[in-house]
Design a protein around this motif. Structure first.
Motif, PDB file in Angstrom:
ATOM      1  N   ASN A 145       0.850  -1.190   0.000  1.00 22.97           N
ATOM      2  CA  ASN A 145       0.000   0.000   0.000  1.00 22.97           C
ATOM      3  C   ASN A 145       0.883   1.236   0.000  1.00 22.97           C
ATOM      4  O   ASN A 145       1.600   1.517   0.963  1.00 22.97           O
ATOM      5  N   GLN A 146       0.857   1.935  -1.119  1.00 22.95           N
ATOM      6  CA  GLN A 146       1.614   3.176  -1.248  1.00 22.95           C
ATOM      7  C   GLN A 146       0.986   4.227  -0.348  1.00 22.95           C
ATOM      8  O   GLN A 146      -0.199   4.165  -0.019  1.00 22.95           O
ATOM      9  N   SER A 147       1.751   5.201   0.057  1.00 21.99           N
ATOM     10  CA  SER A 147       1.233   6.161   1.008  1.00 21.99           C
ATOM     11  C   SER A 147       0.357   7.230   0.364  1.00 21.99           C
ATOM     12  O   SER A 147      -0.731   7.503   0.841  1.00 21.99           O
ATOM     13  N   LEU A 148       0.781   7.828  -0.757  1.00 23.36           N
ATOM     14  CA  LEU A 148       0.055   9.006  -1.260  1.00 23.36           C
ATOM     15  C   LEU A 148       0.249   9.191  -2.760  1.00 23.36           C
ATOM     16  O   LEU A 148       1.356   9.045  -3.276  1.00 23.36           O
ATOM     17  N   LEU A 149      -0.854   9.515  -3.447  1.00 28.87           N
ATOM     18  CA  LEU A 149      -0.844  10.043  -4.805  1.00 28.87           C
ATOM     19  C   LEU A 149      -1.796  11.236  -4.816  1.00 28.87           C
ATOM     20  O   LEU A 149      -2.902  11.161  -4.267  1.00 28.87           O
ATOM     21  N   ARG A 150      -1.398  12.308  -5.450  1.00 25.88           N
ATOM     22  CA  ARG A 150      -2.277  13.480  -5.528  1.00 25.88           C
ATOM     23  C   ARG A 150      -1.989  14.239  -6.810  1.00 25.88           C
ATOM     24  O   ARG A 150      -0.830  14.414  -7.196  1.00 25.88           O
ATOM     25  N   VAL A 151      -3.052  14.685  -7.471  1.00 25.95           N
ATOM     26  CA  VAL A 151      -2.899  15.458  -8.699  1.00 25.95           C
ATOM     27  C   VAL A 151      -3.984  16.518  -8.737  1.00 25.95           C
ATOM     28  O   VAL A 151      -5.126  16.299  -8.308  1.00 25.95           O
ATOM     29  N   GLU A 196       1.837  15.082  -6.660  1.00 25.07           N
ATOM     30  CA  GLU A 196       2.625  14.662  -5.512  1.00 25.07           C
ATOM     31  C   GLU A 196       2.571  13.148  -5.391  1.00 25.07           C
ATOM     32  O   GLU A 196       1.598  12.515  -5.793  1.00 25.07           O
ATOM     33  N   ARG A 197       3.599  12.578  -4.797  1.00 26.02           N
ATOM     34  CA  ARG A 197       3.575  11.146  -4.516  1.00 26.02           C
ATOM     35  C   ARG A 197       4.484  10.840  -3.339  1.00 26.02           C
ATOM     36  O   ARG A 197       5.422  11.589  -3.040  1.00 26.02           O
ATOM     37  N   GLN A 198       4.157   9.749  -2.682  1.00 26.08           N
ATOM     38  CA  GLN A 198       4.952   9.241  -1.569  1.00 26.08           C
ATOM     39  C   GLN A 198       4.848   7.729  -1.625  1.00 26.08           C
ATOM     40  O   GLN A 198       3.741   7.181  -1.546  1.00 26.08           O
ATOM     41  N   LEU A 199       5.968   7.049  -1.780  1.00 28.82           N
ATOM     42  CA  LEU A 199       5.914   5.604  -1.960  1.00 28.82           C
ATOM     43  C   LEU A 199       5.538   4.900  -0.670  1.00 28.82           C
ATOM     44  O   LEU A 199       4.573   4.143  -0.615  1.00 28.82           O
ATOM     45  N   LEU A 200       6.289   5.140   0.396  1.00 21.77           N
ATOM     46  CA  LEU A 200       6.013   4.542   1.695  1.00 21.77           C
ATOM     47  C   LEU A 200       5.903   5.647   2.736  1.00 21.77           C
ATOM     48  O   LEU A 200       6.408   6.760   2.537  1.00 21.77           O
ATOM     49  N   ALA A 201       5.246   5.322   3.844  1.00 19.61           N
ATOM     50  CA  ALA A 201       5.066   6.329   4.887  1.00 19.61           C
ATOM     51  C   ALA A 201       6.404   6.820   5.420  1.00 19.61           C
ATOM     52  O   ALA A 201       6.502   7.926   5.961  1.00 19.61           O
ATOM     53  N   ARG A 217       5.395  16.526 -10.386  1.00 22.02           N
ATOM     54  CA  ARG A 217       4.992  16.973 -11.727  1.00 22.02           C
ATOM     55  C   ARG A 217       6.192  17.367 -12.562  1.00 22.02           C
ATOM     56  O   ARG A 217       6.266  17.072 -13.762  1.00 22.02           O
ATOM     57  N   ASP A 218       7.163  18.046 -11.946  1.00 25.80           N
ATOM     58  CA  ASP A 218       8.319  18.556 -12.677  1.00 25.80           C
ATOM     59  C   ASP A 218       9.558  17.695 -12.476  1.00 25.80           C
ATOM     60  O   ASP A 218      10.652  18.097 -12.882  1.00 25.80           O
TER      61      ASP A 218
END
Length: 940
Positions: free
Chosen positions: A780-786, A818-823, A832-833
């Motif tokens: 379970n990945q921690s975070l995805l946001r767009v 934004e992304r975060q693979l693990l906590a 994005r960039d």
């Protein structure tokens, strides 16, 4: 609920709900309008789009839009913009900016015949495909061998009326999977007469001939109607060697600077491990000439990583052409059919049934095989062995040629796919309420066959028996056989035909009730309720010889899996008139799951507001929660494996170097990674909100601008080998790839877990231990946001002298990702960039259509935004593609149209640093200009 001959009275809410695009606070009605009748089809009555009368005239968009934007692509628009298939049209969606595997880059992979869509870059499995509002069965083979997704390539364009695309969370109506969006394909109904369409074309650069034949028809009586469609589509494969910019290793735009020139693939190479001068053992004179002109004599060189000095490795046989023996577009032969019928009973109840079928045979090629060492069953190939003939450790490579297969046709792997979707239902009214009961079953079966070398037979032929039982394997290479081409008969004798079988299915039923509960001062209170039952499953059977617990096939692994899950759900929605100019909507849903995971239930909800201060102006906003149950193959995967060339980061850092300096086979070599299902995965949860405005500027000119924000927590992903190996090195050495301090201590829980995922063995004569395997798997990945902006403009105007004009323009721009693979990882707020992010930040699509008397023409454009260059030092330029067509109504019933797609024969933007085959990013098509002609004849 659509109007029909029985005169059923649709309420405001039931119209959208029965169309399966009622999303309450998450969905609104279509932003595009129905297309005008094509010349020669005769005058048609205004089409009723699920209760909202939308004609080809200048109806105000502000009166049909809802709290969230829905993009609509009609069948007429698909044809007008030059597309033959549904997937071709969806590929140009501005919201479809995420990178996916496609026919260009996945011919040797797990799903090379699938066609996924990746809305918002959140992943193919997070876009829900509906057919007439019902879930489609998953593609039987998992995406990249890991997760389930739905195939957008098996939808018959002949049967399509329109496609409705919602890009945002929609679980409050649809439950799981509707995280990035919903694509609802609405098929034709109430068609009268018959229409034949024939289209044929080719590419101007070579290959890709295709033909498409469609028959669409329908009949109706006083209390019945039928609509039917039949389509046959066939095209031939396109090979990489048919494109001059990717037919040779010499097309590499950036040779190693110290060498100054490209080198061919070392197709016959025998060498001592390492990159020392003279490590290549020269083949006998005339060896390279034996292989039918495929190989050339070449003296290979390399660059020593530590000093950047050029070292002469020695002679071998090189191939410039081996990279091009793969298809870049599949060959297909597809049949599809569709039937829809209704019957109105005297009591006002209508019965209906729908049947859709698809049968396809496809072929594609992923290149030739290569032999790089002996094979040990259960372990796989050995890349370094002790050879008793040379009395030293050896490495090797022996690339097969097409002639050894009997020609390029021997490289094909073949697919047979069958899908069937059957549904029936009843609908009617009870007092002031509309009701609808539906039951459906969809199945998808796929079979894949391919020829691959058997590991034991390869070893017996080239190496003979193993001469020891422990330590570094000992063999004696048969040099005569190594340096002699195989005959096609010899290849077939040491290979097997592998057969994969897979199927998926979904059984579903639903009951809806909708209507106006009572009147409020500002209008009636709308209500809708739905009960859903769904059971879905899959069964994947790969050849036993490729399973990671067996490993008998040479240099190939696969996966098995199978399981099912049931879901029971109830949902409710209200449409609430607050003021004459202000309306709210509220939706909620409860899903109960029955499977082996810890996912038990999910509660989702959404709300929206629509404010119309003026008749031609709408302000809107929405908020919703969403969720996704873990993909079934993430849960039920019985074990899968894959070979990939990876950097041994620990070996690199231990040598005192940084990752950028570690080139060559000492640091980069093939790594075997395994993965297995995880029933402990939890569901992904999301939040989605948006706000926007729709403005009818003047009669015929409308503009919409919407902001979106989608956040996903606990997203499931598979840890890549590169991620594991980079962090393993950090935990062991205390350094990152760039030799900066590593953030975790060796005794941390993170490091203990990461280090346990890498198995290493002793490697005599090499700098450190060698990677023997990597244990990957879903987490379970921690975070995805767009977040970003969608904008659309529609402008129609007529002139007496020059005819009628229609302009459509759509634009999507990602503002933040934004992304975060693990906590334990930091949040990457600038994803994005990031120079490693190859999702498009922006996309534009637009068209201008002209019609006058019997003539019509369209110019279509799509723009891809900039991407990072391959060396991650900047960005390459945006990229434009143009389509154009011209048509004429030649008789009252016949029409002829000529199409030119990719008018300027553009292939890909130039990136002088893209030194990995095919030397451009996979999102760009290498097909080039296509020309075709279409003939239509209406039987009225």
């Amino acid at each position: 609920m659509a109007l029909n001959n029985s005169g059923l009275r649709p309420s405001r809410l039931s119209r959208a709900l029965a169309a399966a695009i009622l999303i309450g606070g998450v969905v609104g009605t279509a932003q595009a309008q129905q297309e005008p009748a094509a010349a020669g089809e005769g005058a048609k009555k205004p089409t009723n789009v699920e209760g909202v009368v939308v004609t080809g005239s200048r109806i105000k968009r502000t009166q049909i839009e809802g709290p969230s934007p829905v993009t609509v692509i009609s069948s007429t628009q698909i044809e007008r913009e030059g597309f033959v298939t549904v997937f071709d049209a969806l590929s140009t969606l501005t919201q479809n900016g995420g990178s996916v595997q496609n026919e260009l880059n996945s011919a040797g992979g797990f799903t090379p015949n699938g066609s996924p869509v990746n809305l918002r870059g959140l992943g193919p499995g997070r876009t829900l495909l509906l057919i007439n509002g019902r879930r489609a069965a998953d593609y039987p083979f998992p995406y990249n061998g890991q997760s389930n997704f739905q195939n957008f390539g098996n939808i018959p364009s002949a049967a399509v009326d329109r496609i409705e695309i919602l890009s945002g969370g929609a679980s409050a109506i649809y439950g799981s999977d509707a995280v990035a969006g919903v694509i609802n394909v609405v098929l034709k109904t109430n068609f009268n007469g018959d229409k034949l369409t024939v289209r044929g074309g080719t590419t101007t650069t070579g290959g890709g001939d295709y033909g498409d034949v469609q028959w669409v028809g329908g009949r109706s009586g006083d209390n019945w109607s039928v609509t039917y469609a039949l389509e046959y589509f066939a095209d031939e494969p396109v090979w990489a060697f048919q494109r001059s910019f990717m037919d040779s290793a010499d097309d590499n735009p950036l040779p190693t600077p110290e060498l100054g020139v490209n080198q061919p693939t070392a197709s016959i190479r025998l060498n001592r491990p390492g990159s020392a001068a003279g490590s290549y053992i020269a083949p006998p004179p005339g060896t390279c000439d034996r292989f039918g002109g495929e190989f050339v004599d070449y003296n290979f060189r390399t660059v020593v990583a530590a000093t950047r000095a050029v070292t002469n490795l020695g002679p071998g046989c090189g191939s410039w052409k081996d990279v091009s023996y793969q298809t870049i577009a599949n060959g297909n032969s597809d049949w599809s059919g569709y039937f829809y019928g209704t019957y109105d009973f005297a009591n006002g109840i209508q019965a209906w049934t729908s049947l859709q079928g698809f049968y396809s045979k496809s072929k594609l090629a992923g290149g030739t095989e290569a032999i790089s060492g002996p094979h040990i069953d259960g372990t796989g190939r050995v890349t370094t062995w002790f050879d008793t003939g040379f009395n030293t450790n050896l490495n090797m490579q022996r690339v097969l040629t097409p002639q050894e297969y009997g020609g390029v046709d021997g490289l094909y792997q073949r697919y047979t796919e069958k899908s069937l979707d059957l549904a029936f239902g009843l609908r009617g009214t009870i007092g002031r309420f509309d009701w609808d009961v539906t039951l459906g079953r969809a199945e998808y079966r796929a079979e894949r066959t391919r020829q691959r070398l058997d590991g034991s037979k390869v070893t017996d032929w080239f190496f003979g028996p193993r001469l020891n039982t422990t330590g570094t394997p000992r063999y004696k290479l048969n040099l005569d056989r190594f340096y002699t081409p195989l005959t096609p008969e010899q290849y077939r004798a040491m290979s097997d035909t592998l057969k994969y079988e897979s199927e998926s299915w979904v059984t579903q039923g639903s009951a809806t009730l909708s209507g106006d509960l009572f009147d409020l001062p500002a209008g009636p209170l709308g209500f809708a309720a739905v009960l859903d039952f769904t059971k879905q499953g899959y069964d994947l059977k790969s050849p036993r010889s490729i399973l990671p617990t067996v490993i008998e096939t040479y240099n190939l692994t696969g996966t098995n899996g199978g399981g099912d899950r049931s879901r029971y759900a109830a949902g409710v929605e209200f449409s609430i008139p607050i003021l004459p100019s202000l309306k709210g909507s509220l939706a909620g849903r409860f899903d109960k799951y029955d499977d082996i995971t810890a996912v038990d239930d999910a509660k989702t909800w959404g709300y929206g507001l629509e404010w119309r201060p003026l008749d031609n102006l709408l302000f809107r906003g929405n908020y919703s929660t969403s969720f996704k149950a873990p993909d079934m193959h993430f849960v039920f995967n019985e074990g899968s494996g894959s070979f990939t060339t990876s950097l041994d980061t620990y070996r690199c850092l231990s040598s005192g170097l940084s990752a950028a300096s570690c080139t060559g086979t000492v640091y980069n070599y093939s790594v075997f990674a395994t993965s297995k299902g995880e029933p402990t995965l939890t569901e992904e949860t999301g939040k989605s909100w948006g706000a926007g405005v729709v403005w009818d500027v003047v009669d015929g000119l409308s503009l919409s601008v919407d902001y979106y924000d989608i956040k996903l927590d606990d997203a499931v992903t598979t840890l890549s080998s590169a991620y594991i190996l980079d962090n393993e090195a950090g935990c062991r050495t205390g350094l990152t790839r760039t030799r900066q301090p590593f953030q975790f201590s060796p005794d941390s829980a993170f490091c203990q877990e990461i280090v346990s995922r890498v198995n290493r063995i002793d490697a005599p004569g090499e700098p450190t231990t060698r990677i023997d395997g990597v244990r990957s798997g879903p987490v379970n990945q921690s975070l995805l946001r767009v977040s970003g902006i969608d904008a659309a403009l529609n402008w129609r105007f007529s002139t007496e002298r020059f005819g009628d004009f229609r302009t459509e323009l759509g634009w999507t721009h990602t503002l933040k990702s934004e992304r975060q693979l693990l906590a334990t990882d930091p949040v990457d707020r600038d994803w994005r960039d990031d120079p490693g992010n190859f999702d498009f930040r922006s996309r534009v699509r637009g068209s201008v259509n002209w019609q006058r008397n019997d003539w019509n023409a369209t110019v279509f454009m799509t723009r891809y935004g900039s991407l990072p260059n391959w060396q991650e030092t900047g960005r390459i330029a945006p990229y434009f593609l143009w389509n154009a067509n011209l048509g004429k109504q030649i008789t009252e019933k016949a029409r002829l149209t000529v199409f030119v797609n990719n008018v300027f024969n553009k292939f890909h933007p130039q990136d002088g640093g893209f030194n990995t085959y095919p030397y451009f990013w996979r999102a760009y098509s290498p097909i080039g200009r296509e020309v075709s002609a279409q003939f239509e004849y209406s039987f009225h």
